[in-house]
Design an enzyme around this catalytic site. Structure first.
Site, PDB file in Angstrom:
ATOM      1  N   SER A   3       6.377   2.769   9.857  1.00 47.94           N
ATOM      2  CA  SER A   3       7.741   2.469   9.413  1.00 47.94           C
ATOM      3  C   SER A   3       8.410   1.686  10.534  1.00 47.94           C
ATOM      4  O   SER A   3       7.910   1.684  11.681  1.00 47.94           O
ATOM      5  CB  SER A   3       8.484   3.801   9.200  1.00 47.94           C
ATOM      6  N   TYR A  59      10.667  12.633  11.543  1.00 48.21           N
ATOM      7  CA  TYR A  59      10.118  11.414  10.936  1.00 48.21           C
ATOM      8  C   TYR A  59       9.841  10.354  12.004  1.00 48.21           C
ATOM      9  O   TYR A  59       8.753   9.778  12.068  1.00 48.21           O
ATOM     10  CB  TYR A  59      11.127  10.898   9.899  1.00 48.21           C
TER      11      TYR A  59
HETATM   12  P1  NAD Z   1       7.186   8.350  -2.244  1.00 46.53           P
HETATM   13  O1  NAD Z   1       7.937   9.627  -2.218  1.00 46.53           O
HETATM   14  O2  NAD Z   1       7.270   7.479  -3.458  1.00 46.53           O
HETATM   15  O3  NAD Z   1       5.638   8.611  -1.986  1.00 46.53           O
HETATM   16  C1  NAD Z   1       5.170   9.634  -1.156  1.00 46.53           C
HETATM   17  C2  NAD Z   1       3.785  10.025  -1.597  1.00 46.53           C
HETATM   18  O4  NAD Z   1       3.300  11.066  -0.735  1.00 46.53           O
HETATM   19  C3  NAD Z   1       3.732  10.587  -3.034  1.00 46.53           C
HETATM   20  O5  NAD Z   1       2.571  10.115  -3.689  1.00 46.53           O
HETATM   21  C4  NAD Z   1       3.637  12.086  -2.797  1.00 46.53           C
HETATM   22  O6  NAD Z   1       3.010  12.773  -3.874  1.00 46.53           O
HETATM   23  C5  NAD Z   1       2.785  12.112  -1.547  1.00 46.53           C
HETATM   24  N1  NAD Z   1       2.856  13.391  -0.838  1.00 46.53           N
HETATM   25  C6  NAD Z   1       3.965  14.061  -0.418  1.00 46.53           C
HETATM   26  N2  NAD Z   1       3.594  15.235   0.152  1.00 46.53           N
HETATM   27  C7  NAD Z   1       2.236  15.295   0.081  1.00 46.53           C
HETATM   28  C8  NAD Z   1       1.264  16.252   0.489  1.00 46.53           C
HETATM   29  N3  NAD Z   1       1.614  17.401   1.078  1.00 46.53           N
HETATM   30  N4  NAD Z   1      -0.039  15.979   0.256  1.00 46.53           N
HETATM   31  C9  NAD Z   1      -0.409  14.822  -0.364  1.00 46.53           C
HETATM   32  N5  NAD Z   1       0.457  13.884  -0.760  1.00 46.53           N
HETATM   33  C10 NAD Z   1       1.759  14.129  -0.544  1.00 46.53           C
HETATM   34  O7  NAD Z   1       7.669   7.577  -0.944  1.00 46.53           O
HETATM   35  P2  NAD Z   1       7.303   6.146  -0.326  1.00 46.53           P
HETATM   36  O8  NAD Z   1       8.582   5.532   0.068  1.00 46.53           O
HETATM   37  O9  NAD Z   1       6.368   5.397  -1.180  1.00 46.53           O
HETATM   38  O10 NAD Z   1       6.577   6.590   1.043  1.00 46.53           O
HETATM   39  C11 NAD Z   1       5.246   6.279   1.359  1.00 46.53           C
HETATM   40  C12 NAD Z   1       5.104   6.087   2.857  1.00 46.53           C
HETATM   41  O11 NAD Z   1       5.862   4.951   3.263  1.00 46.53           O
HETATM   42  C13 NAD Z   1       5.630   7.267   3.690  1.00 46.53           C
HETATM   43  O12 NAD Z   1       4.760   7.519   4.773  1.00 46.53           O
HETATM   44  C14 NAD Z   1       6.965   6.760   4.204  1.00 46.53           C
HETATM   45  O13 NAD Z   1       7.318   7.353   5.409  1.00 46.53           O
HETATM   46  C15 NAD Z   1       6.651   5.287   4.375  1.00 46.53           C
HETATM   47  N6  NAD Z   1       7.841   4.428   4.419  1.00 46.53           N
HETATM   48  C16 NAD Z   1       8.727   4.392   3.377  1.00 46.53           C
HETATM   49  C17 NAD Z   1       9.833   3.555   3.465  1.00 46.53           C
HETATM   50  C18 NAD Z   1      10.845   3.437   2.355  1.00 46.53           C
HETATM   51  O14 NAD Z   1      11.904   2.824   2.566  1.00 46.53           O
HETATM   52  N7  NAD Z   1      10.603   3.971   1.162  1.00 46.53           N
HETATM   53  C19 NAD Z   1      10.028   2.788   4.620  1.00 46.53           C
HETATM   54  C20 NAD Z   1       9.116   2.863   5.658  1.00 46.53           C
HETATM   55  C21 NAD Z   1       8.015   3.688   5.544  1.00 46.53           C
END
Ligand code: NAD
Length: 266
Positions: free
Chosen positions: A148, A161
């Site tokens: 991130s 985080y």
């Molecule tokens: P999201 O909530 O759509 O996806 C998260 C995923 O992780 C889901 O598929 C969920 O089922 C899975 N998950 C959660 N707990 C779990 C567990 N215990 N075991 C297995 N799977 C589990 O969110 P997202 O935004 O797509 O996030 C994905 C990644 O991207 C994360 O690591 C997040 O930190 C990173 N990220 C997101 C953003 C943003 O703005 N959305 C920005 C930077 C980084």
């Protein structure tokens, strides 16, 4: 019609947390390049089966789902064994699963800290340590850690985080050095704001605290951090992952790839 060869035909890609959001965007982009896919994540079984079947039908590739809870090291071991038994090996590992919790450090619940570190730092470690020997043996592999902007800079109220994401950058660099003389690379993608379920809650919370509409909260969130004032899309992140899997990227290893509308240029 000329058939364009698919760059990653028959490679096997395991993408954690790929039942929604960024992980699903990456799975879709890799499947479009011919990868066989292992989906993982939590959620409603019926909806996940729809996602799995849709991906397989759209791209004509095998897609397997494993609902391993990545906070449990035994479940992680089962995920790896299951994928290797089904597909013969794992060529591409995308460590993506993540959660968020916001609170000042003095109020941050200790169990939530432990959960975030387990899911977003320890799970990638366990997966890499079990998958890298097969990659080295085949002399080809791609490890992509979805970090991130918070792997590079900090924001208030995100102690766990930001710590997990900075830790993941350290792991990325060590694994890159340890695999440097092989056909394996290890990099991170560092997104700014992407409009997924993870962000949706932050928008709602901010709207409630400020007493403004969700649209206003969303604009405030972007305006504060992301100079482009646009969300990054999961499709863009999927294409960045495809690039990191290409031959052009075979000498790119150990780096962050910010996709953040200028966030970390400030
Ligand atoms: P999201 O909530 O759509 O996806 C998260 C995923 O992780 C889901 O598929 C969920 O089922 C899975 N998950 C959660 N707990 C779990 C567990 N215990 N075991 C297995 N799977 C589990 O969110 P997202 O935004 O797509 O996030 C994905 C990644 O991207 C994360 O690591 C997040 O930190 C990173 N990220 C997101 C953003 C943003 O703005 N959305 C920005 C930077 C980084």
């Amino acid at each position: 019609m000329v058939k364009v060869p698919r760059m990653l035909k028959d490679k096997v890609a395991l993408i954690t947390g790929s039942t929604s959001g960024i992980g699903l965007g990456v799975a879709n982009a890799l499947a479009a390049q011919g990868c066989r896919i292992v989906l993982n994540g939590l959620g409603d079984a019926g909806k996940i089966e729809q996602v799995r079947a849709g991906l397989a039908a759209r791209h004509g590739v095998d897609v397997r789902y494993d609902g391993a809870d990545l906070m449990d090291p035994d479940a992680i071991a089962g995920l790896v064994v299951g994928a290797v038994e089904a597909f013969g090996g794992i060529d591409i590992l995308v460590n993506n699963a993540g959660i968020q919790h916001t609170a000042p450090v003095e109020d941050f619940p200790a169990p939530t800290w432990d959960a975030i570190i387990a899911l977003m730092l320890s799970a990638p470690f366990h997966l890499i340590r079990q998958i890298v020997p097969g990659m080295k043996a085949r002399n080809w592999g791609r490890i992509i850690n979805i970090s991130s902007v918070h792997g590079l800079v900090a924001s208030i109220d995100k102690a766990a985080y930001v710590s997990a994401k900075h830790g993941l950058m350290g792991l990325t660099k060590v694994v890159a050095l340890e695999t440097a003389r092989t056909g394996v690379t290890c990099n991170a993608i560092n997104p700014g704001f992407v409009r997924t379920e993870l962000i949706e809650r932050q928008i709602q919370d901010r709207a409630a605290v400020l007493g403004v509409s969700e649209e206003e909260a969303l604009n405030a969130l972007l305006g504060e951090k992301q100079p482009s004032r646009q969300f990054v899309t999961v499709e863009q992140l999927g294409q960045v992952a495809v690039f990191l899997c290409s031959d052009a990227a075979s000498q790119i290893t150990g780096i962050p790839v910010p996709v953040d509308g200028g966030w970390t240029a400030q």
